[in-house]
Design an enzyme around this catalytic site. Structure first.
Site, PDB file in Angstrom:
ATOM      1  CB  SER A   1      41.313  41.734  32.638  1.00  0.00           C
ATOM      2  OG  SER A   1      39.631  42.191  33.803  1.00  0.00           O
TER       3      SER A   1
ATOM      4  CE  LYS B   1      36.071  40.688  32.676  1.00  0.00           C
ATOM      5  NZ  LYS B   1      36.894  41.961  33.610  1.00  0.00           N
TER       6      LYS B   1
ATOM      7  CB  SER C   1      40.220  44.740  34.586  1.00  0.00           C
ATOM      8  OG  SER C   1      40.831  43.828  35.293  1.00  0.00           O
TER       9      SER C   1
HETATM   10  N1  GLN Z   1      45.614  43.898  36.047  1.00  0.00           N
HETATM   11  C1  GLN Z   1      45.058  43.295  37.558  1.00  0.00           C
HETATM   12  C2  GLN Z   1      45.267  41.934  37.532  1.00  0.00           C
HETATM   13  O1  GLN Z   1      45.887  41.487  36.536  1.00  0.00           O
HETATM   14  C3  GLN Z   1      43.675  43.791  37.414  1.00  0.00           C
HETATM   15  C4  GLN Z   1      42.746  43.070  36.973  1.00  0.00           C
HETATM   16  C5  GLN Z   1      41.388  43.367  37.237  1.00  0.00           C
HETATM   17  O2  GLN Z   1      41.152  43.919  37.891  1.00  0.00           O
HETATM   18  N2  GLN Z   1      40.257  42.316  37.420  1.00  0.00           N
HETATM   19  O3  GLN Z   1      45.357  41.272  38.489  1.00  0.00           O
END
Ligand code: GLN
Length: 481
Positions: free
Chosen positions: A151, A76, A175
């Site tokens: 994400s 990532k 995410s």
């Molecule tokens: N969707 C969640 C957020 O926007 C989780 C994001 C993540 O785990 N990095 O914070």
């Protein structure tokens, strides 16, 4: 050239049936064929080939080879790799290259993994759909009009399309697990502190964990084994002993295992397709001898509320470093220092990141600190206590990974609150810091993937992956349409 997991690849490499160079060529070719999908932000054609040549020579010389010998891995784009661009899918890091390797990267490299490229993501890991990316969205591998989740959407799509055998993601509130669920693969978030965060760009430091996306639980366990453990460069990394995950998984039986089913994870408005696929998966665990036990846990909505106060607070502080002076993008249209800061941040950050910085500074402001930030910390503590208590009575907590199947690209972009609810079932494990995994268990009536989410007690990754592996094997199936 496709493999049934890493052991298949490895045995064909060490028996000299194939070479690392052939493996890398096959993966790079597929990556290039998927160029239009926007899954990668950078592809390491040259370094991956170079590395494959070195590894082939190492094997030919008769030297011992590492635990991940020849495994093609995607990373990532918020995990530092020396000399490679590090963008966090943000304009503000345009042109920035990392000066050093994250600890996770050093450990993977030392066991002979091959890095094939960097994957697309929501900007600074903020989002659930991969749409908040300066590079644009990524199509879901099962339906191009839908999102892959986020994400770590690029990482999930890379593994689901077999453009990498394993991918690293980061998981702050879901995410890794949510996109794994949306893409029909395994997504593991380890216990907080299990893997060093050194070199992972901070979003919300008390939640962030590097996670693993893979086609199966054995590969996840192997990669975790290599990355886990204390790192002197991350004070929050744990000294807790790293168990032998394969051994733990092998000895695990579902007979008599107590599976906690909280009503909080099966709300009335849960998508009916998701509910029935998840129930069918749980039934298979029961058929294998597990006992399903109804348990009570706090409503997950409170976790979401607390989460978005705490993570925005931490993000507002962590993202203060991106000021136009130190990294990446600097606005060309500034007259003095102050306008350089303001313009660089205004032009460099996307809408969601700005929304969170504003929310975070608000909840930390003197007048509101007690009302919001302190209260949210108290909620976090309540969740920790209640989850600990629950896991004294059951071995594992189970529910759906996501309340709905993958949604359409653009569907939730105008409604941040609805987007935040995508993580309603994954956020609690992040609030309490426990390990959790999404396991692919089937498809809805449109042929879209559904995942079951498992949570275990701190540092029980081996047990959890053992349960997950059996669950996955019971549920192997193909889309119904
Ligand atoms: N969707 C969640 C957020 O926007 C989780 C994001 C993540 O785990 N990095 O914070």
């Amino acid at each position: 050239m496709h493999f049934r997991g890493y052991q298949d690849l490895r045995s064909r490499l060490v028996s000299r049936e194939i070479t690392c160079q052939q493996v890398v060529e096959a993966y790079l070719q597929r990556i290039d064929d998927h160029r239009d999908d926007n899954i990668f932000t950078a592809v390491f054609h040259d370094t991956a080939r170079q590395r494959a040549r070195e590894l082939d020579a190492k094997l030919a010389d008769g030297g011992s080879v590492g635990k991940l010998f020849g495994m093609p891995i995607a990373i990532k784009d918020n995990i530092a790799m020396a000399g490679a661009p590090l963008s966090c899918a943000s304009k503000i890091l345009e042109g920035y290259e990392s000066l050093y390797d994250a600890t996770a990267i050093i450990r993977l490299a030392s066991e002979d993994a091959i890095f094939v490229g960097r994957t697309n993501m929501d900007e600074f890991a903020m989002g659930s759909s991969n749409e908040n990316s300066a590079f644009g969205p990524v199509p879901n591998p099962f339906d191009r009009s839908r999102v892959p989740g986020g994400s770590s959407g690029g990482s999930a799509a890379a593994v689901a399309n077999d453009l990498a055998m394993v991918a690293l993601g980061s998981d702050t509130g879901g995410s890794v697990r949510q996109p794994a669920g949306f893409c029909n693969i395994v997504g593991l978030k380890p216990t907080y502190g299990r893997i060093s965060r050194y070199g992972l760009v901070a979003f919300a430091s008390s939640f962030d964990q590097i996670g693993i996306l893979s086609a199966n639980c054995d590969d996840a366990a192997l990669v975790l084994q290599v990355m886990a453990g204390k790192d002197d460069r991350d004070a929050t990394s744990s000294r807790h002993e790293v168990e032998d995950y394969q051994e733990r998984m092998g000895g695990l039986s579902l007979q008599g295992l107590r599976v906690g089913i909280p009503s909080a994870f099966f709300p009335k408005d849960l998508n009916p397709d998701v509910a029935s696929v998840v129930r069918a998966g749980l039934k298979k665990m029961e058929d294998a001898g597990a006992e399903l036990v109804e348990i009570e846990l706090p409503e997950s909505d409170f976790a979401i509320a607390a989460y978005y106060i705490l993570v925005t607070a931490e993000a507002s502080s962590n993202l203060a470093r991106f000021d136009g002076a130190r990294y990446g993008y600097r606005s060309p249209s500034s007259e003095d220092l102050s306008s350089m800061y303001v313009n660089s941040r205004t032009e460099g950050f996307g809408d969601e990141v700005k929304r969170r910085i504003m929310l975070g500074t608000y909840v930390l402001s003197a007048g509101y600190y007690d009302t919001y930030y302190k209260k949210a910390q108290q909620v976090r503590r309540v969740f920790q206590d209640r989850y600990r208590e629950a896991l004294e009575k059951v071995d594992v907590i189970a529910g759906p990974t996501s309340p709905f199947p993958p949604f359409g690209i653009g569907d939730k972009m105008d409604n941040p609150l609805e987007m935040y609810l995508a993580d309603v079932f994954t956020v609690p494990a992040s609030i309490v810091g426990m390990p959790a995994v999404s396991v692919p268990v089937g498809f809805d009536s449109l042929g879209l993937p559904v995942g079951i989410h498992l949570i275990c007690n701190f540092f029980e990754e081996g047990k959890m992956l053992g349960i997950a592996r059996q669950l996955q094997s019971f549920c192997q199936s193909v889309p119904s349409n």
